[in-house]
Design a protein around this motif. Structure first.
Motif, PDB file in Angstrom:
ATOM      1  N   ARG A  17      12.471  -0.861   1.858  1.00 18.35           N
ATOM      2  CA  ARG A  17      11.181  -1.392   2.318  1.00 18.35           C
ATOM      3  C   ARG A  17      10.450  -2.033   1.153  1.00 18.35           C
ATOM      4  NH1 ARG A  17       8.398   1.008   7.307  1.00 18.35           N
ATOM      5  NH2 ARG A  17       6.901  -0.527   6.646  1.00 18.35           N
ATOM      6  N   LEU A  18       9.904  -3.200   1.414  1.00 18.57           N
ATOM      7  CA  LEU A  18       9.188  -3.918   0.364  1.00 18.57           C
ATOM      8  C   LEU A  18       7.676  -3.811   0.527  1.00 18.57           C
ATOM      9  CD1 LEU A  18      11.417  -7.108   0.246  1.00 18.57           C
ATOM     10  CD2 LEU A  18      11.533  -5.099  -1.223  1.00 18.57           C
ATOM     11  N   THR A  19       7.229  -3.312   1.666  1.00 24.46           N
ATOM     12  CA  THR A  19       5.799  -3.184   1.913  1.00 24.46           C
ATOM     13  C   THR A  19       5.482  -1.772   2.387  1.00 24.46           C
ATOM     14  OG1 THR A  19       5.987  -3.859   4.219  1.00 24.46           O
ATOM     15  CG2 THR A  19       5.599  -5.602   2.604  1.00 24.46           C
ATOM     16  N   THR A  20       4.214  -1.432   2.311  1.00 22.91           N
ATOM     17  CA  THR A  20       3.762  -0.160   2.852  1.00 22.91           C
ATOM     18  C   THR A  20       2.572  -0.432   3.767  1.00 22.91           C
ATOM     19  OG1 THR A  20       2.265   0.202   1.002  1.00 22.91           O
ATOM     20  CG2 THR A  20       4.457   1.166   0.817  1.00 22.91           C
ATOM     21  N   LYS A  21       2.365   0.453   4.709  1.00 20.62           N
ATOM     22  CA  LYS A  21       1.253   0.305   5.642  1.00 20.62           C
ATOM     23  C   LYS A  21      -0.021   0.829   4.983  1.00 20.62           C
ATOM     24  CE  LYS A  21      -0.059   1.346  10.352  1.00 20.62           C
ATOM     25  NZ  LYS A  21       0.308   1.975  11.612  1.00 20.62           N
ATOM     26  N   SER A  22      -1.084   0.033   5.079  1.00 25.77           N
ATOM     27  CA  SER A  22      -2.364   0.451   4.513  1.00 25.77           C
ATOM     28  C   SER A  22      -3.033   1.472   5.426  1.00 25.77           C
ATOM     29  CB  SER A  22      -3.289  -0.751   4.353  1.00 25.77           C
ATOM     30  OG  SER A  22      -2.752  -1.674   3.446  1.00 25.77           O
TER      31      SER A  22
ATOM     32  N   GLU B 299      -8.140   2.536   3.221  1.00 27.54           N
ATOM     33  CA  GLU B 299      -7.905   1.340   2.402  1.00 27.54           C
ATOM     34  C   GLU B 299      -8.468   0.091   3.082  1.00 27.54           C
ATOM     35  OE1 GLU B 299      -3.830   2.356  -0.004  1.00 27.54           O
ATOM     36  OE2 GLU B 299      -3.678   2.089   2.167  1.00 27.54           O
ATOM     37  N   TRP B 300      -8.270  -0.001   4.406  1.00 24.20           N
ATOM     38  CA  TRP B 300      -8.824  -1.132   5.154  1.00 24.20           C
ATOM     39  C   TRP B 300     -10.352  -1.113   5.079  1.00 24.20           C
ATOM     40  CZ3 TRP B 300      -6.677  -5.456   6.250  1.00 24.20           C
ATOM     41  CH2 TRP B 300      -5.312  -5.532   6.511  1.00 24.20           C
TER      42      TRP B 300
END
Length: 71
Positions: A15-20, A24-25
């Protein structure tokens, strides 16, 4: 040096991304709002689940649009 990795079809890719997170939002939305990036803040507040703040950011955005058209 191994700076480039070649992945073959069917090979598992990391995986190259993570869920915020909502927190964080929310932090991003507040920063956008403070920097008068109201339309972007609307989206970020929505992702944070903060509907009241989203509505306030939307109102500020629409006010800016109205001012631009009146000028």
């Amino acid at each position: 040096m191994d700076q480039i990795t070649i992945w073959k079809p069917g090979q598992p890719v990391p995986r190259l991304t993570t869920k915020s997170s909502r927190e964080e939002w929310a932090a991003t939305a507040k920063e956008l709002f403070e920097n008068k990036k109201f339309s972007q803040a609307v989206y970020a507040f929505e992702r944070a689940g903060l509907s009241r703040q989203r509505d306030v950011a939307q109102a500020y955005h629409l006010r800016d649009v109205a001012r631009q058209r009146a000028a």
